[in-house]
Each structure stands twice: as structure tokens, then as C-alpha cells.
Design a protein around this motif. Structure first.
Motif, mmCIF file in Angstrom:
data_model
loop_
_atom_site.group_PDB
_atom_site.id
_atom_site.type_symbol
_atom_site.label_atom_id
_atom_site.label_comp_id
_atom_site.label_asym_id
_atom_site.label_seq_id
_atom_site.Cartn_x
_atom_site.Cartn_y
_atom_site.Cartn_z
ATOM 1 N N SER A 429 -36.895 44.946 8.101
ATOM 2 C CA SER A 429 -37.018 43.722 8.895
ATOM 3 C C SER A 429 -36.136 43.810 10.130
ATOM 4 O O SER A 429 -35.132 44.519 10.142
ATOM 5 C CB SER A 429 -36.624 42.484 8.071
ATOM 6 O OG SER A 429 -35.257 42.563 7.692
ATOM 7 N N ILE A 430 -36.543 43.097 11.171
ATOM 8 C CA ILE A 430 -35.724 42.871 12.353
ATOM 9 C C ILE A 430 -35.587 41.365 12.493
ATOM 10 O O ILE A 430 -36.544 40.676 12.824
ATOM 11 C CB ILE A 430 -36.361 43.475 13.622
ATOM 12 C CG1 ILE A 430 -36.475 45.002 13.482
ATOM 13 C CG2 ILE A 430 -35.537 43.120 14.852
ATOM 14 C CD1 ILE A 430 -37.110 45.684 14.668
ATOM 15 N N LYS A 431 -34.402 40.875 12.192
ATOM 16 C CA LYS A 431 -34.195 39.430 12.143
ATOM 17 C C LYS A 431 -33.434 38.901 13.344
ATOM 18 O O LYS A 431 -33.415 37.687 13.577
ATOM 19 C CB LYS A 431 -33.438 39.060 10.862
ATOM 20 C CG LYS A 431 -34.200 39.402 9.591
ATOM 21 C CD LYS A 431 -33.408 39.046 8.349
ATOM 22 C CE LYS A 431 -34.185 39.366 7.092
ATOM 23 N NZ LYS A 431 -33.406 39.064 5.862
ATOM 24 N N ASN A 432 -32.794 39.791 14.084
ATOM 25 C CA ASN A 432 -31.975 39.375 15.213
ATOM 26 C C ASN A 432 -32.136 40.368 16.354
ATOM 27 O O ASN A 432 -32.436 41.536 16.128
ATOM 28 C CB ASN A 432 -30.497 39.315 14.812
ATOM 29 C CG ASN A 432 -30.219 38.313 13.724
ATOM 30 O OD1 ASN A 432 -30.193 37.117 13.970
ATOM 31 N ND2 ASN A 432 -30.027 38.799 12.503
ATOM 32 N N PRO A 433 -31.931 39.914 17.575
ATOM 33 C CA PRO A 433 -31.933 40.855 18.697
ATOM 34 C C PRO A 433 -30.725 41.772 18.619
ATOM 35 O O PRO A 433 -29.697 41.423 18.040
ATOM 36 C CB PRO A 433 -31.875 39.944 19.926
ATOM 37 C CG PRO A 433 -31.245 38.679 19.435
ATOM 38 C CD PRO A 433 -31.709 38.523 18.020
ATOM 39 N N GLY A 434 -30.851 42.957 19.215
ATOM 40 C CA GLY A 434 -29.739 43.897 19.238
ATOM 41 C C GLY A 434 -28.974 43.809 20.541
ATOM 42 O O GLY A 434 -28.764 42.722 21.089
ATOM 43 N N TYR A 435 -28.596 44.956 21.091
ATOM 44 C CA TYR A 435 -27.880 44.998 22.358
ATOM 45 C C TYR A 435 -28.872 44.893 23.520
ATOM 46 O O TYR A 435 -29.960 45.470 23.462
ATOM 47 C CB TYR A 435 -27.122 46.312 22.495
ATOM 48 C CG TYR A 435 -26.098 46.569 21.420
ATOM 49 C CD1 TYR A 435 -24.833 45.996 21.477
ATOM 50 C CD2 TYR A 435 -26.379 47.417 20.349
ATOM 51 C CE1 TYR A 435 -23.882 46.253 20.501
ATOM 52 C CE2 TYR A 435 -25.436 47.682 19.362
ATOM 53 C CZ TYR A 435 -24.202 47.096 19.438
ATOM 54 O OH TYR A 435 -23.262 47.338 18.473
ATOM 55 N N PRO A 436 -28.512 44.205 24.601
ATOM 56 C CA PRO A 436 -29.427 44.127 25.748
ATOM 57 C C PRO A 436 -29.463 45.418 26.559
ATOM 58 O O PRO A 436 -30.374 45.628 27.354
ATOM 59 C CB PRO A 436 -28.864 42.969 26.573
ATOM 60 C CG PRO A 436 -27.414 42.918 26.220
ATOM 61 C CD PRO A 436 -27.334 43.341 24.783
ATOM 62 N N THR A 437 -28.465 46.276 26.388
ATOM 63 C CA THR A 437 -28.426 47.571 27.061
ATOM 64 C C THR A 437 -28.148 48.649 26.019
ATOM 65 O O THR A 437 -27.679 48.351 24.904
ATOM 66 C CB THR A 437 -27.331 47.624 28.142
ATOM 67 O OG1 THR A 437 -26.068 47.316 27.537
ATOM 68 C CG2 THR A 437 -27.619 46.624 29.253
ATOM 69 N N ILE A 438 -28.436 49.896 26.362
ATOM 70 C CA ILE A 438 -28.160 50.992 25.433
ATOM 71 C C ILE A 438 -26.661 51.082 25.212
ATOM 72 O O ILE A 438 -25.900 51.292 26.167
ATOM 73 C CB ILE A 438 -28.692 52.316 25.995
ATOM 74 C CG1 ILE A 438 -30.226 52.267 26.091
ATOM 75 C CG2 ILE A 438 -28.256 53.483 25.124
ATOM 76 C CD1 ILE A 438 -30.839 53.497 26.731
ATOM 77 N N PRO A 439 -26.206 50.920 23.961
ATOM 78 C CA PRO A 439 -24.757 50.983 23.717
ATOM 79 C C PRO A 439 -24.262 52.414 23.866
ATOM 80 O O PRO A 439 -24.827 53.347 23.278
ATOM 81 C CB PRO A 439 -24.624 50.497 22.270
ATOM 82 C CG PRO A 439 -25.945 50.784 21.646
ATOM 83 C CD PRO A 439 -26.971 50.648 22.734
ATOM 84 N N PRO A 440 -23.231 52.661 24.662
ATOM 85 C CA PRO A 440 -22.703 54.021 24.801
ATOM 86 C C PRO A 440 -22.072 54.464 23.492
ATOM 87 O O PRO A 440 -21.579 53.638 22.712
ATOM 88 C CB PRO A 440 -21.662 53.878 25.908
ATOM 89 C CG PRO A 440 -21.244 52.450 25.855
ATOM 90 C CD PRO A 440 -22.463 51.680 25.451
ATOM 91 N N GLU A 451 -22.499 46.222 13.153
ATOM 92 C CA GLU A 451 -23.035 44.934 12.737
ATOM 93 C C GLU A 451 -24.388 45.125 12.087
ATOM 94 O O GLU A 451 -25.204 45.925 12.524
ATOM 95 C CB GLU A 451 -23.157 43.997 13.942
ATOM 96 C CG GLU A 451 -21.815 43.569 14.510
ATOM 97 C CD GLU A 451 -21.987 42.615 15.663
ATOM 98 O OE1 GLU A 451 -22.233 41.422 15.416
ATOM 99 O OE2 GLU A 451 -21.904 43.066 16.809
ATOM 100 N N ALA A 452 -24.647 44.363 11.030
ATOM 101 C CA ALA A 452 -25.857 44.550 10.229
ATOM 102 C C ALA A 452 -27.026 43.791 10.822
ATOM 103 O O ALA A 452 -27.464 42.778 10.304
ATOM 104 C CB ALA A 452 -25.604 44.119 8.789
ATOM 105 N N PHE A 453 -27.564 44.297 11.955
ATOM 106 C CA PHE A 453 -28.715 43.654 12.567
ATOM 107 C C PHE A 453 -30.011 43.988 11.827
ATOM 108 O O PHE A 453 -30.964 43.251 11.877
ATOM 109 C CB PHE A 453 -28.875 44.101 14.024
ATOM 110 C CG PHE A 453 -27.850 43.512 14.955
ATOM 111 C CD1 PHE A 453 -27.617 42.152 14.970
ATOM 112 C CD2 PHE A 453 -27.130 44.324 15.810
ATOM 113 C CE1 PHE A 453 -26.692 41.598 15.830
ATOM 114 C CE2 PHE A 453 -26.201 43.775 16.674
ATOM 115 C CZ PHE A 453 -25.983 42.414 16.680
ATOM 116 N N LEU A 454 -30.029 45.123 11.141
ATOM 117 C CA LEU A 454 -31.254 45.577 10.503
ATOM 118 C C LEU A 454 -31.039 45.746 9.008
ATOM 119 O O LEU A 454 -29.962 46.107 8.556
ATOM 120 C CB LEU A 454 -31.700 46.931 11.078
ATOM 121 C CG LEU A 454 -32.036 46.987 12.557
ATOM 122 C CD1 LEU A 454 -32.397 48.414 12.932
ATOM 123 C CD2 LEU A 454 -33.201 46.078 12.861
#
Length: 472
Positions: A429-440, A451-454
């Protein structure tokens, strides 16, 4: 040592160094993974599977295994040799990762339109033949399983490996922008966000779901690390790219669905959903189009200036977004400036004090927060504010090699990718948005503190190993 389908880099290094293994290992740098899998993924470079020079005599003594190195035996004629072949096993040098997804992985309040993915932080170096090593869970003293779990580790030497970057990354490669880090790892930056060919197409395959098909595999060189180096900057992981569209947007003060047509907001449809591919903003846990955010700021300012204690009235949304504007201004983003909020006396002097005058003044003040430079600048984040350009959202998924179920973190062998292994990752599942930019790649973020986004499920499938008789 036996090598099948040697890469050009390996052959060049071996020939130039008179086949001295230490020099060959040192010479194989900046390797394109295609060189060890073949352009059609059908010409895999393979070397001894044992992890030490073979051949080997293995004796099962009833519960334990005795491993004995034996000498190569040569024969005076080809016929005699063919009748007594010595058995060796080989590994593919590359590792393989596949991504799967449940057809119904969309979470509450968001829709996922498309998904793409890539492998991030991949090794540029490899050993032609790497030494096997036991993971924490394969070591009896650790209180784990205490057994080597790969069905093809017949020597019981361990399922993990030692690659050229196995130890010392945290102390020697702390700056991801310069050498030696850039000499050892390939990694993604925001410049790669829209480059064609950088992302695996998640919609490929016969399935009609957005990501329900078995996506073609991606390959990489072996990447392992000692326990002390279990940080995202040194560990190969999946970088997931999704187009997120928040749904169910509502007007402030329980004003009902935010209808894009009625409110003249081109980023929102009639059902209160951000149109796929349009920009949107996250403040705290709330999702907004830029136009809707201004309406919420306006409502907050109306309440502030109607309050008897206006100067102490909390304006959390307004203040938070104003902090984001200050951040952008500090980055010299053109056309962006913080908004100066008026005291109650200054506001009354400028706009008036009755309800209609306060509402008109609050609207005029709120409109100052809608600045073209914010949209032009696009994807960024600061504090609890994130601006999602085109709805693009990025997630970091760490790949687990030895999945630990004993509530421990970042132990030896938990993370990394090992040659000749398949790593299947399932997005439940994908329940929340992630980072708006590619995290370095983060030199300070441990592999198991993301963080447990997925919700993800990771399995390891060993490849079929090849047995080869060699005439010497």
C-alpha cells in the motif's frame, strides 16, 4: 578460479596484471553493470560460488559439514580427465531486484496514477570472486537462527559477501558530492527526476493495473557493508517515484467539497481531487491546491482579526507557510517574499473593523501569500511544508538481505544485495506522500530509521546455480 563470460574490464585487468588476483580486484572500477550481465541480460559473468578458491571436498558428518580444500588433479590425457571431471559451482556476479505491487495499493485520501522505480546507491566496483560471510542471523552466538539459510551455501560459509566497499564507508566517504564517494557509488540526484531511461516503467507488462504486473528486473553489482556502515548513503536501495493525487479536498469551516469548477481552480476536479500531474502542497498533515491553501489562510486571518485577542490568536497554517516563503527567499528564489502580518490596530486602520471589512481585508492579505515564484520554483520542502511539482513523490525502500524478526536494528547482513540473489519487493500500500524531491543519500540516516511511508514485503529468491565440469 573459474570465470565464465568475463567482462571486458576483467579481461583487460587480468591480462595487464599477469593474472595476479589482488591487482585484478583493484583494477575493476567504474564498472557498467551491463558489462557483467550482457546487453541482452543473457551473458552473465560468473565466477566460483564458494567464495574461496576451489575445488572442495565436502563431508556431511551427520548434522555438521566438514569442508576441506583439495588440490586440482591433472591427467596425462584428455580422455582420462573427461572421465573424472572435478565439480565446481559458479555464481552470477550481478544481483537482481524486482518490484511488485498489489493492484489496490492506493491508501486513504490519495490516488496513485503512475509508479516508476530505480536502484539507488549502486557499487562501481566488484570482486570477481567475493568471500562469503555469515550474517548476524546466521551466527549462533547472536541468538539468531544460527544456520546458513541459502540452499546453495553448501559450505556453510554464510549467505553474505564482502565487496570492495564492505568496510570503512562511514569514516572515509562522508561527503557524497566528491571523491572518494563518487568514485565508488552511483546515486540519483534531482537532476535525474525527468531524464528518460532513468526510471523503470511500472506500467509495462500484460496487466492493466497501474503497477500490478511483474516489472522487469533491474541489475546491480554486489553491495554489502559491515554493521557500522548500515547507512543509506552506502546501501543499495530502491528509489520509488509515484504520481500522487490527493482526494476529498474540502473548504475551510466545514464548507463542503472544494469543487474545482465552482472555485475556478484548474488543479482540482469537480469531486475535490487534485488532477493527476498537477502541483499541490502539503502543510502538516493537510493536502491543498495552492488556491485552496490561500482560502484556508484567509479563513484563519478572518478568525484572527475578529478575535478579541487578535494579536495573540494562533495562526498555525499561516505562520507555517510564511516560514516556507522565508526559506525560499533565503535560497534567493525569484518572486518570493515573506508576508508581514498586521497587528489588530494596523489592520483596523487599513481595512476597518466591521465583519465585512475584516473579511475583505483578510482576503486581500491572504492573496499576498499566492506568489508566482513558489510555483515556478516547484518541488521543495522545509519544515512541515512540502511542494509537490506535478504530484511527483519519492520513496526510499531499503532492501533487506536477512530479514530480522527479533526487533533488532541495523545488524550485520540485514541490508545489502548479494551476487546471484533475487530480491523481490512487494508494495502492499501507499498511504502517504513521500518526499517532493529525490532525497540525496544520507550519511547520517541509518538503514532502519526511515519513516514508514510504505508497507512492504521483501523476499529473497536464490537463482539457480550452475554446476560445471572442468577439464584441466
Amino acid at each position: 578460479m573459474v570465470v565464465l563470460n568475463p567482462s571486458t574490464e576483467f579481461k583487460t585487468a587480468a591480462n595487464a596484471s599477469n593474472a595476479k588476483l589482488s591487482t585484478v580486484n583493484a583494477a575493476i572500477i567504474n564498472t557498467d553493470v551491463t558489462s557483467v550481465i550482457g546487453s541482452g541480460k543473457n551473458n552473465f559473468m560468473m565466477t566460483n560460488a564458494k567464495g574461496k578458491l576451489e575445488p572442495t571436498k565436502i563431508t556431511d558428518t551427520g548434522g555438521s559439514v566438514d569442508v576441506e580444500d583439495i588440490d586440482l588433479v591433472t591427467y596425462p590425457t584428455a580422455g582420462e580427465a573427461e572421465n573424472k571431471p572435478q565439480q565446481l559451482t559458479v555464481d552470477r556476479v550481478a544481483a537482481k531486484v524486482r518490484l511488485f505491487a498489489d493492484a489496490n495499493y492506493t491508501g486513504n485520501s490519495i490516488d496513485v496514477a503512475t509508479v516508476g522505480w530505480a536502484l539507488n546507491v549502486t557499487n562501481k566496483k566488484y570482486f570477481p570472486m567475493s568471500e562469503r560471510s555469515k550474517t548476524w542471523m546466521e551466527t549462533p552466538a547472536a541468538g539468531g537462527r544460527g544456520t546458513c539459510v541459502s540452499p546453495y551455501d553448501i559450505w556453510k560459509f554464510g549467505s553474505y559477501r564482502r565487496d570492495p566497499n564492505f568496510d570503512g564507508q562511514k569514516t572515509s566517504m562522508t561527503d557524497i558530492g566528491v571523491s572518494p564517494y563518487t568514485d565508488n557509488y552511483e546515486f540519483y540526484t534531482q537532476a535525474d527526476a525527468t531524464i528518460t531511461g532513468k526510471w523503470s516503467d511500472a506500467t509495462a507488462g500484460p496487466s492493466t493495473g497501474p503497477n500490478a504486473s511483474k516489472i522487469p528486473a533491474l541489475y546491480c553489482l554486489e553491495n554489502t557493508q559491515e554493521e557500522a556502515d548500515n547507512y543509506q548513503a552506502y546501501t543499495t536501495h530502491v528509489l520509488l517515484k509515484a504520481t500522487i493525487a490527493p482526494t476529498g479536498l474540502t473548504l475551510p469551516n466545514n464548507g463542503g467539497v472544494y469543487n474545482g469548477t465552482t472555485n475556478s481552480d484548474a488543479d482540482v476536479d469537480d469531486s475535490g481531487k487534485i488532477i493527476s500531474g498537477k502541483d499541490w502542497i502539503k502543510v502538516g498533515s493537510g493536502y491543498y491546491s495552492y488556491g485552496l491553501l490561500i482560502k484556508y489562510i484567509e479563513a484563519e486571518l478572518v478568525s484572527k482579526y475578529k478575535s478579541d485577542d487578535s494579536d495573540n490568536f494562533p495562526t498555525s497554517l499561516t505562520t507555517t507557510f510564511n516560514t516556507y516563503l522565508t526559506y525560499l527567499k533565503g535560497k534567493s528564489v525569484a518572486g518570493v517574499d515573506a508576508v508581514a502580518l498586521l497587528t489588530k490596530d494596523a489592520f483596523t486602520t487599513q481595512y476597518g473593523s466591521n465583519d465585512s471589512e475584516i473579511e475583505a481585508g483578510a482576503k486581500e492579505l491572504a492573496d499576498l501569500f499566492k506568489q508566482a515564484g513558489v510555483s515556478t520554483h516547484g518541488a521543495d520542502s522545509y519544515g512541515s511544508v512540502s511542494y509537490y511539482k506535478g504530484g511527483d513523490s519519492y520513496y526510499t525502500i531499503m532492501i533487506k538481505h536477512d530479514n530480522d524478526d527479533n526487533n533488532t536494528n541495523n545488524m550485520l547482513g540485514e541490508f545489502g544485495v548479494v551476487r546471484n540473489s533475487v530480491y523481490d519487493i512487494t508494495i502492499n500500500s501507499i498511504k502517504n506522500p513521500g518526499y517532493p524531491t529525490i532525497p540525496p543519500p544520507d550519511t547520517d540516516k541509518k538503514d532502519e530509521e526511515e519513516e514508514a511511508f510504505l508497507s512492504i514485503e521483501i523476499n529473497i529468491n536464490p537463482w539457480t546455480w550452475y554446476t560445471q565440469g572442468v577439464d584441466l
